[in-house]
Design an enzyme around this catalytic site. Structure first.
Site, PDB file in Angstrom:
ATOM      1  N   ASP A  38      -0.816   4.843   2.683  1.00  0.00           N
ATOM      2  CA  ASP A  38      -2.079   5.458   2.285  1.00  0.00           C
ATOM      3  C   ASP A  38      -3.110   5.198   3.378  1.00  0.00           C
ATOM      4  O   ASP A  38      -3.272   4.060   3.852  1.00  0.00           O
ATOM      5  CB  ASP A  38      -2.569   4.857   0.959  1.00  0.00           C
ATOM      6  N   GLU A  91      -4.090  11.808   0.886  1.00  0.00           N
ATOM      7  CA  GLU A  91      -3.825  10.973   2.060  1.00  0.00           C
ATOM      8  C   GLU A  91      -2.683   9.992   1.825  1.00  0.00           C
ATOM      9  O   GLU A  91      -2.523   9.012   2.553  1.00  0.00           O
ATOM     10  CB  GLU A  91      -5.095  10.205   2.450  1.00  0.00           C
TER      11      GLU A  91
END
Length: 463
Positions: free
Chosen positions: A337, A380
């Site tokens: 992430d 993301e």
């Protein structure tokens, strides 16, 4: 011949006015006694070049066995004063072009009068309809593109047996041409032209793709377009090459279609028609393939990064995990992430955020192995499947990824460098049984642990 219609008009005078090619031969000896003007115009042979009817059939027949196996048995069906049934045959003319003929003869006394109807145009139309139908059926069934292009190439070569053909596909990214089909060309030649750059003086095909126009090279050995490929063409026995750009319905370059000749040759109007027909068929096949490819990419790949999308990743995880359980093989996953991604979007804009995600994908793929599968799970967040990978090795790979990402950067529209980091969570298959959801859940929890620990680090619940 001694037969006449009256004192002033001979049978030869009458036959010379008919548009149907006619031969008269002796029924006993086979000696050719007469050929009319239409025959010479079609086949190129004059009377003094034809000794007997059987020797002529052997010379122009499509195979050596055609005369004894087909013509002779059919000739035995002729009866005095009557015409035979029509026989369809394929013959070569004096200049080696091919003609499709429907013929019959009448036996009058000791003379056979042969009538040869040229049905080449009809045959070509039927063959093209058949080839088009076969190709469209293959397109509908999503057959492999090389197989479809082979059908087109072989049809053109069937219409013109003295030709060798190829299809090259345009690679827009690398600005080169890739081999699509060339079943009758030598392998070494196909290998040599596979990947040639598009540009002027790059043979007929590279030039045609560059200028987006048909290129006719009648003699390869002396043409400037082939200066760097003359020896290659000579080794392959190629003396002429006519190349047509293959364009999409929107006019975009898809590739090239080439017709090669083994002797220096200039195309006729029918040749131009033939190459246009081939280019149109190839355009349909290639454009459809690319449309299907684009749809498949939308279904299985993330549009921004080109990585596997969430659905495709989970599907492949199930397959790989099942195989790992059956073979008792190790398997690990990494969850990733981007740290503070919202701040990147807020400070530099969403376009810059997209660049970060794309750069992350590129950097990661440069580190990962061929068997590894990386996916954009959403936003993301990314996941990596590591087949045949023990837990400690997975931690090492994750650390390599972390360092590579930390050292990378992207430049926004104002030429400002954007540095970013990523947090990692690692989990591995434990025991004989395991489920994808549980494995990813453990990696996800490890990822949140890494975030809580200060970000830009690799953590696992298993250590």
């Amino acid at each position: 011949m001694n037969n006449t219609l009256n004192e002033s008009v001979s049978l030869e005078d009458v036959l010379d006015t008919t548009p149907i090619p006619v031969i008269c031969s002796d029924a006993v000896t086979g000696q050719v006694q007469y050929v009319n003007k239409a025959f010479t115009d079609l086949f190129g042979f004059h009377l003094n070049e034809m000794a007997t009817i059987d020797s002529w059939f052997v010379k122009v027949g499509s195979t050596a066995k055609f005369y004894p196996n087909v013509i002779e048995p059919w000739m035995s069906t002729g009866h005095q004063g009557a015409s035979t049934e029509f026989l369809n045959a394929t013959f070569f003319c004096k200049w080696y072009s091919q003609k499709h003929i429907s013929m019959r003869f009448s036996l009058i006394g000791n003379t056979r009068i042969w009538y040869l109807h040229d049905v080449t145009d009809y045959w070509v139309a039927e063959e093209r309809l058949r080839a088009r139908s076969v190709m469209l059926e293959m397109v509908a069934k999503s057959s492999a593109l090389p197989d479809i292009l082979d059908v087109i190439v072989k049809q053109i070569q069937k219409e013109n047996p003295m030709s060798l053909c190829s299809v090259l596909l345009f690679d827009k990214t690398n600005q080169c041409l890739r081999l699509g089909s060339g079943p009758s060309l030598p392998d070494f030649y196909n290998d040599a032209i596979d990947g040639i750059k598009v540009g002027l003086n790059v043979g007929s095909c590279g030039t045609a793709a560059h200028i987006n126009e048909r290129v006719i090279v009648e003699n390869i050995s002396i043409h400037p377009y082939w200066e760097n490929f003359t020896e290659l063409a000579k080794q392959a026995g190629l003396a002429a090459c006519w190349s047509d750009p293959i364009l999409s319905s929107k006019g975009e370059l898809l590739g090239t279609f080439a017709i090669y000749k083994q002797v220096p040759s200039a195309p006729t109007e029918k040749d131009f028609e033939l190459i246009q027909f081939a280019s149109n068929l190839a355009s349909i096949a290639i454009e459809n393939f690319r449309t299907q490819e684009a749809l498949e990419n939308m279904a299985y790949f993330d549009h921004l990064t080109g990585l596997a999308n969430r659905g495709s990743f989970f599907q492949q995880c199930e397959t790989v995990l099942k195989d790992a359980i059956e073979k008792k093989a190790p398997l690990s996953v990494i969850m990733m992430d981007v740290d503070n991604f919202k701040r990147v979007n807020d400070q530099f804009g969403h376009k810059a955020g997209d660049l970060v995600l794309q750069k992350l994908a590129q950097t990661s793929l440069s580190i990962l192995r061929r068997q590894d599968l990386m996916s954009r799970i959403g936003g993301e967040e990314f996941a990596v499947l590591l087949p045949l990978t023990e837990h400690e090795e997975a931690l090492v790979i994750a650390e390599r990824l972390r360092v590579a990402v930390e050292q990378s950067a992207v430049v926004d529209g104002k030429h400002q460098p954007i540095h970013y980091t990523v947090s990692f969570g690692v989990a591995s298959k434990a025991g004989a049984s395991c489920f994808v959801d549980r494995l990813l859940n453990r990696a996800d929890k490890a990822l949140y642990k890494a975030k809580a620990a200060g970000k830009n680090c690799v953590l696992s619940l298993d250590r």
